[in-house]
Motif scaffolding. Structure first.
Motif, PDB file in Angstrom:
ATOM      1  N   ASP A 109     -15.759 -16.311  33.600  1.00  0.00           N
ATOM      2  CA  ASP A 109     -16.381 -17.002  34.684  1.00  0.00           C
ATOM      3  C   ASP A 109     -17.228 -16.152  35.328  1.00  0.00           C
ATOM      4  OD1 ASP A 109     -15.990 -19.562  33.638  1.00  0.00           O
ATOM      5  OD2 ASP A 109     -14.140 -19.805  35.219  1.00  0.00           O
ATOM      6  N   TYR A 142     -20.551 -18.005  34.341  1.00  0.00           N
ATOM      7  CA  TYR A 142     -20.384 -19.115  35.122  1.00  0.00           C
ATOM      8  C   TYR A 142     -21.814 -19.557  35.457  1.00  0.00           C
ATOM      9  CZ  TYR A 142     -18.889 -23.104  37.620  1.00  0.00           C
ATOM     10  OH  TYR A 142     -18.749 -24.401  38.276  1.00  0.00           O
ATOM     11  N   ASN A 148     -22.889 -26.968  36.293  1.00  0.00           N
ATOM     12  CA  ASN A 148     -21.772 -27.496  36.775  1.00  0.00           C
ATOM     13  C   ASN A 148     -21.686 -28.071  38.081  1.00  0.00           C
ATOM     14  OD1 ASN A 148     -19.392 -26.366  34.624  1.00  0.00           O
ATOM     15  ND2 ASN A 148     -20.773 -24.911  35.031  1.00  0.00           N
ATOM     16  N   HIS A 170     -10.935 -26.220  35.751  1.00  0.00           N
ATOM     17  CA  HIS A 170     -12.097 -26.233  34.807  1.00  0.00           C
ATOM     18  C   HIS A 170     -12.999 -27.508  35.482  1.00  0.00           C
ATOM     19  CE1 HIS A 170     -10.541 -23.642  31.968  1.00  0.00           C
ATOM     20  NE2 HIS A 170      -9.433 -24.287  31.875  1.00  0.00           N
ATOM     21  N   PHE A 175     -15.378 -30.007  33.877  1.00  0.00           N
ATOM     22  CA  PHE A 175     -16.028 -30.330  32.454  1.00  0.00           C
ATOM     23  C   PHE A 175     -17.334 -30.933  32.698  1.00  0.00           C
ATOM     24  CE2 PHE A 175     -11.431 -29.462  31.723  1.00  0.00           C
ATOM     25  CZ  PHE A 175     -11.878 -28.373  31.043  1.00  0.00           C
ATOM     26  N   LYS A 196     -15.408 -29.532  25.374  1.00  0.00           N
ATOM     27  CA  LYS A 196     -15.001 -28.169  26.075  1.00  0.00           C
ATOM     28  C   LYS A 196     -13.401 -28.428  26.404  1.00  0.00           C
ATOM     29  CE  LYS A 196     -15.536 -24.372  28.835  1.00  0.00           C
ATOM     30  NZ  LYS A 196     -16.444 -23.806  30.102  1.00  0.00           N
ATOM     31  N   LYS A 238     -11.077 -28.991  23.520  1.00  0.00           N
ATOM     32  CA  LYS A 238     -10.735 -27.666  22.969  1.00  0.00           C
ATOM     33  C   LYS A 238      -9.849 -26.804  23.443  1.00  0.00           C
ATOM     34  CE  LYS A 238     -12.701 -23.349  21.079  1.00  0.00           C
ATOM     35  NZ  LYS A 238     -14.144 -22.668  20.949  1.00  0.00           N
ATOM     36  N   ILE A 239     -10.149 -26.609  24.976  1.00  0.00           N
ATOM     37  CA  ILE A 239      -9.052 -25.701  25.941  1.00  0.00           C
ATOM     38  C   ILE A 239      -7.704 -26.465  25.888  1.00  0.00           C
ATOM     39  CG2 ILE A 239      -8.653 -25.260  28.177  1.00  0.00           C
ATOM     40  CD1 ILE A 239     -11.553 -24.702  28.361  1.00  0.00           C
TER      41      ILE A 239
END
Length: 141
Positions: A59, A63, A68, A79, A81, A97, A100-101
């Motif tokens: 990040d 980032y 975001n 996070h 998202f 995402k 997945k995480i």
């Protein structure tokens, strides 16, 4: 990215370039060059910076606030998202995402928890049930 994140996080913590330089054992001029994008610290210094700011190294380097909601780098392990839209039957799509995480796959069951002061949370049912069983066993001892 890096230089902007460095400036933003330093200011959030109300640290001066001198403060950062002292923590890293470098000159204030080095920090100024990093913030101006004239140079980049070595990997060890980047790791130290990430630790100082409590963010991940990824990040710190990558980032993008524009992606975001314009918000700054989140703390390590946290996070953002993005936004989801609630459908007419209350359904939402969990961003790829996030899936997945948190290793969420098709067919997985999620527990929806709520706190009127804090909001909603989604937890994989298997994790929640394991925790609940552990608490139940401790309570019965």
């Amino acid at each position: 990215m890096f230089k902007d994140n460095l400036v933003q996080m330093r200011k959030v913590l109300q640290l001066t370039q001198e403060d950062i330089a002292e923590k890293l054992g470098v000159t204030r001029q080095s920090v100024a060059k990093w913030e101006a994008g004239e140079s980049i610290p070595d990997l060890d210094k980047c790791k130290q910076l990430a630790d100082i700011f409590g963010v991940s190294l990824d990040d710190l380097a990558n980032y993008e606030p524009e992606e975001n909601l314009g918000l700054g780098v989140p703390p390590k392990g946290k996070h953002l998202f993005g936004l989801v839209t609630v459908g007419d039957k209350g359904q939402i799509v969990i961003p790829a995402k996030a899936r997945k995480i948190f290793e969420i796959s098709t067919g997985d069951q999620l527990v929806v928890l709520g706190d009127e002061g804090q909001g909603l949370a989604l937890v994989k049912a298997s994790n929640f049930l394991s925790l609940a069983n552990m608490v139940k066993k401790l309570k019965n001892k």
